[in-house]
Scaffold this motif. Structure first.
Motif, PDB file in Angstrom:
ATOM      1  N   LEU A 147       0.809  -1.225   0.000  1.00 25.16           N
ATOM      2  CA  LEU A 147       0.000   0.000   0.000  1.00 25.16           C
ATOM      3  C   LEU A 147       0.843   1.276   0.000  1.00 25.16           C
ATOM      4  O   LEU A 147       0.573   2.197  -0.782  1.00 25.16           O
ATOM      5  CB  LEU A 147      -0.978  -0.018   1.179  1.00 25.16           C
ATOM      6  N   PRO A 148       1.868   1.406   0.863  1.00 22.19           N
ATOM      7  CA  PRO A 148       2.682   2.617   0.810  1.00 22.19           C
ATOM      8  C   PRO A 148       3.548   2.697  -0.445  1.00 22.19           C
ATOM      9  O   PRO A 148       4.003   3.779  -0.814  1.00 22.19           O
ATOM     10  CB  PRO A 148       3.577   2.523   2.054  1.00 22.19           C
ATOM     11  N   LEU A 149       3.782   1.553  -1.087  1.00 19.71           N
ATOM     12  CA  LEU A 149       4.655   1.503  -2.254  1.00 19.71           C
ATOM     13  C   LEU A 149       3.920   1.865  -3.539  1.00 19.71           C
ATOM     14  O   LEU A 149       4.523   2.409  -4.477  1.00 19.71           O
ATOM     15  CB  LEU A 149       5.257   0.107  -2.372  1.00 19.71           C
ATOM     16  N   ILE A 150       2.625   1.593  -3.600  1.00 23.58           N
ATOM     17  CA  ILE A 150       1.851   1.827  -4.824  1.00 23.58           C
ATOM     18  C   ILE A 150       1.939   3.276  -5.318  1.00 23.58           C
ATOM     19  O   ILE A 150       2.125   3.510  -6.528  1.00 23.58           O
ATOM     20  CB  ILE A 150       0.382   1.407  -4.610  1.00 23.58           C
ATOM     21  N   PRO A 151       1.810   4.296  -4.449  1.00 25.55           N
ATOM     22  CA  PRO A 151       1.898   5.673  -4.962  1.00 25.55           C
ATOM     23  C   PRO A 151       3.207   5.962  -5.695  1.00 25.55           C
ATOM     24  O   PRO A 151       3.215   6.731  -6.672  1.00 25.55           O
ATOM     25  CB  PRO A 151       1.771   6.519  -3.697  1.00 25.55           C
ATOM     26  N   TYR A 152       4.305   5.362  -5.241  1.00 29.27           N
ATOM     27  CA  TYR A 152       5.591   5.577  -5.900  1.00 29.27           C
ATOM     28  C   TYR A 152       5.660   4.821  -7.224  1.00 29.27           C
ATOM     29  O   TYR A 152       6.352   5.261  -8.152  1.00 29.27           O
ATOM     30  CB  TYR A 152       6.735   5.127  -4.993  1.00 29.27           C
ATOM     31  N   LEU A 153       4.971   3.697  -7.318  1.00 29.59           N
ATOM     32  CA  LEU A 153       4.941   2.941  -8.564  1.00 29.59           C
ATOM     33  C   LEU A 153       4.099   3.658  -9.614  1.00 29.59           C
ATOM     34  O   LEU A 153       4.364   3.551 -10.818  1.00 29.59           O
ATOM     35  CB  LEU A 153       4.376   1.535  -8.318  1.00 29.59           C
ATOM     36  N   ARG A 154       3.106   4.392  -9.161  1.00 26.91           N
ATOM     37  CA  ARG A 154       2.211   5.087 -10.077  1.00 26.91           C
ATOM     38  C   ARG A 154       2.718   6.467 -10.469  1.00 26.91           C
ATOM     39  O   ARG A 154       2.315   7.016 -11.500  1.00 26.91           O
ATOM     40  CB  ARG A 154       0.822   5.218  -9.434  1.00 26.91           C
ATOM     41  N   ASN A 155       3.583   7.040  -9.645  1.00 26.06           N
ATOM     42  CA  ASN A 155       4.041   8.409  -9.896  1.00 26.06           C
ATOM     43  C   ASN A 155       5.520   8.517  -9.535  1.00 26.06           C
ATOM     44  O   ASN A 155       5.887   8.407  -8.365  1.00 26.06           O
ATOM     45  CB  ASN A 155       3.218   9.399  -9.063  1.00 26.06           C
ATOM     46  N   GLU A 156       6.369   8.742 -10.529  1.00 28.75           N
ATOM     47  CA  GLU A 156       7.800   8.839 -10.272  1.00 28.75           C
ATOM     48  C   GLU A 156       8.216  10.224  -9.771  1.00 28.75           C
ATOM     49  O   GLU A 156       9.402  10.455  -9.529  1.00 28.75           O
ATOM     50  CB  GLU A 156       8.578   8.473 -11.542  1.00 28.75           C
ATOM     51  N   GLN A 157       7.261  11.124  -9.628  1.00 26.83           N
ATOM     52  CA  GLN A 157       7.530  12.382  -8.930  1.00 26.83           C
ATOM     53  C   GLN A 157       7.407  12.093  -7.434  1.00 26.83           C
ATOM     54  O   GLN A 157       6.350  12.210  -6.844  1.00 26.83           O
ATOM     55  CB  GLN A 157       6.521  13.454  -9.371  1.00 26.83           C
ATOM     56  N   PHE A 158       8.527  11.681  -6.846  1.00 28.73           N
ATOM     57  CA  PHE A 158       8.486  11.122  -5.503  1.00 28.73           C
ATOM     58  C   PHE A 158       7.960  12.065  -4.417  1.00 28.73           C
ATOM     59  O   PHE A 158       7.307  11.597  -3.482  1.00 28.73           O
ATOM     60  CB  PHE A 158       9.860  10.581  -5.133  1.00 28.73           C
ATOM     61  N   PRO A 159       8.233  13.374  -4.451  1.00 32.73           N
ATOM     62  CA  PRO A 159       7.629  14.240  -3.417  1.00 32.73           C
ATOM     63  C   PRO A 159       6.100  14.169  -3.411  1.00 32.73           C
ATOM     64  O   PRO A 159       5.473  14.113  -2.355  1.00 32.73           O
ATOM     65  CB  PRO A 159       8.132  15.640  -3.797  1.00 32.73           C
ATOM     66  N   THR A 160       5.508  14.160  -4.618  1.00 30.37           N
ATOM     67  CA  THR A 160       4.042  14.042  -4.712  1.00 30.37           C
ATOM     68  C   THR A 160       3.589  12.653  -4.265  1.00 30.37           C
ATOM     69  O   THR A 160       2.594  12.509  -3.540  1.00 30.37           O
ATOM     70  CB  THR A 160       3.582  14.297  -6.153  1.00 30.37           C
ATOM     71  N   ALA A 161       4.337  11.638  -4.711  1.00 33.71           N
ATOM     72  CA  ALA A 161       3.996  10.267  -4.327  1.00 33.71           C
ATOM     73  C   ALA A 161       4.096  10.068  -2.820  1.00 33.71           C
ATOM     74  O   ALA A 161       3.306   9.328  -2.231  1.00 33.71           O
ATOM     75  CB  ALA A 161       4.919   9.289  -5.052  1.00 33.71           C
ATOM     76  N   ALA A 162       5.070  10.730  -2.186  1.00 29.69           N
ATOM     77  CA  ALA A 162       5.240  10.605  -0.734  1.00 29.69           C
ATOM     78  C   ALA A 162       4.018  11.138   0.006  1.00 29.69           C
ATOM     79  O   ALA A 162       3.560  10.533   0.985  1.00 29.69           O
ATOM     80  CB  ALA A 162       6.495  11.350  -0.289  1.00 29.69           C
ATOM     81  N   SER A 163       3.487  12.264  -0.459  1.00 33.37           N
ATOM     82  CA  SER A 163       2.277  12.820   0.170  1.00 33.37           C
ATOM     83  C   SER A 163       1.099  11.869   0.017  1.00 33.37           C
ATOM     84  O   SER A 163       0.325  11.655   0.965  1.00 33.37           O
ATOM     85  CB  SER A 163       1.943  14.182  -0.459  1.00 33.37           C
ATOM     86  N   THR A 164       0.980  11.274  -1.176  1.00 35.10           N
ATOM     87  CA  THR A 164      -0.094  10.305  -1.403  1.00 35.10           C
ATOM     88  C   THR A 164       0.100   9.078  -0.530  1.00 35.10           C
ATOM     89  O   THR A 164      -0.868   8.516   0.003  1.00 35.10           O
ATOM     90  CB  THR A 164      -0.119   9.882  -2.880  1.00 35.10           C
ATOM     91  N   SER A 165       1.351   8.655  -0.357  1.00 36.52           N
ATOM     92  CA  SER A 165       1.648   7.484   0.476  1.00 36.52           C
ATOM     93  C   SER A 165       1.267   7.743   1.929  1.00 36.52           C
ATOM     94  O   SER A 165       0.726   6.850   2.603  1.00 36.52           O
ATOM     95  CB  SER A 165       3.127   7.135   0.373  1.00 36.52           C
ATOM     96  N   VAL A 166       1.549   8.945   2.424  1.00 35.79           N
ATOM     97  CA  VAL A 166       1.177   9.295   3.802  1.00 35.79           C
ATOM     98  C   VAL A 166      -0.340   9.209   3.967  1.00 35.79           C
ATOM     99  O   VAL A 166      -0.841   8.636   4.952  1.00 35.79           O
ATOM    100  CB  VAL A 166       1.675  10.711   4.158  1.00 35.79           C
TER     101      VAL A 166
END
Length: 214
Positions: A147-166
């Motif tokens: 679950l926390p990994l999926i946002p990074y797999l879907r979006n390589e803009q990691f700062p944005t993906a990190a917010s989604t992961s949180v």
């Protein structure tokens, strides 16, 4: 196992879920958030976190199996002849050894009474059940960890993906906490708040470490 001692073992998929899912969720939440801001390539980020996700899941399976298997050395409620000989070799006097044996018996009696009071069931070791518990715990760990990994797999803009992961982890731990409260017959709000606090502590730890290593 040489003897069929009883012990507290997994009571089914619910126990495995309550152990495996949050461990996977919080571990990958920590590692992904920590590594997303480090000077690593996108591929290195994926490789590192995928290896952690898979390797730790194997360890979780083995640990769950071992927990169900138990430890016959510590299943005894009385002082075994082998343990008595070890104490004697240490030149411990007989009165002290007898006192240790008496205390072990009292502890065993207290433990049995606690189990009866709390309605906790002890079961004999069953290898197939232990293997199933290990596999289920690992599967729930993998489910929580993805679950926390999926946002990074879907979006390589990691700062944005990190917010989604949180946000994803916050929602996931809230749903998990509600399910846990229903499974364990506990009030929902304290369980949710406690687990959200744990998640916040994990995020804070990752944030502080990221700030140090950045």
């Amino acid at each position: 196992m040489s003897k069929e001692q009883k012990a507290i073992r997994s009571s089914g998929w619910k126990t495995d879920f309550l152990i495996g899912f949050p461990e996977g969720l919080l571990l990958l939440f920590f590692t992904t958030y920590l590594s997303h801001g480090l000077p690593v390539t996108v591929q290195q980020f994926y490789t590192i976190n995928t290896c952690i996700w898979l390797a730790v899941s194997v360890l979780v399976m083995l640990t769950a199996y071992q927990a169900n298997r138990g430890d016959t050395q510590h299943d005894e409620s009385t002082l075994s002849p082998e343990e008595r000989r070890k104490l004697e070799r240490l030149n411990i006097s007989e009165p002290i050894i007898e006192n240790i044996a008496a205390e072990m018996q009292k502890d065993a009696a207290l433990w049995e009474e606690t189990l009866r009071t709390e309605h906790v069931e002890e079961r004999h070791f069953n290898k197939s059940t232990a293997i199933r518990s290990g596999l289920l715990t690992g599967i729930f760990f993998l489910t929580g960890g993805i679950l926390p990994l999926i946002p990074y797999l879907r979006n390589e803009q990691f700062p944005t993906a990190a917010s989604t992961s949180v946000l994803t982890c916050g929602i996931a731990i809230t749903i998990f906490s509600f399910l846990k409260s229903r499974m364990t017959s506990q009030p929902a709000i304290p369980v949710i708040l406690r687990n959200l606090a744990y998640t916040g502590a994990v995020w804070l730890g990752a944030y502080v470490m990221l700030t140090i290593f950045k």
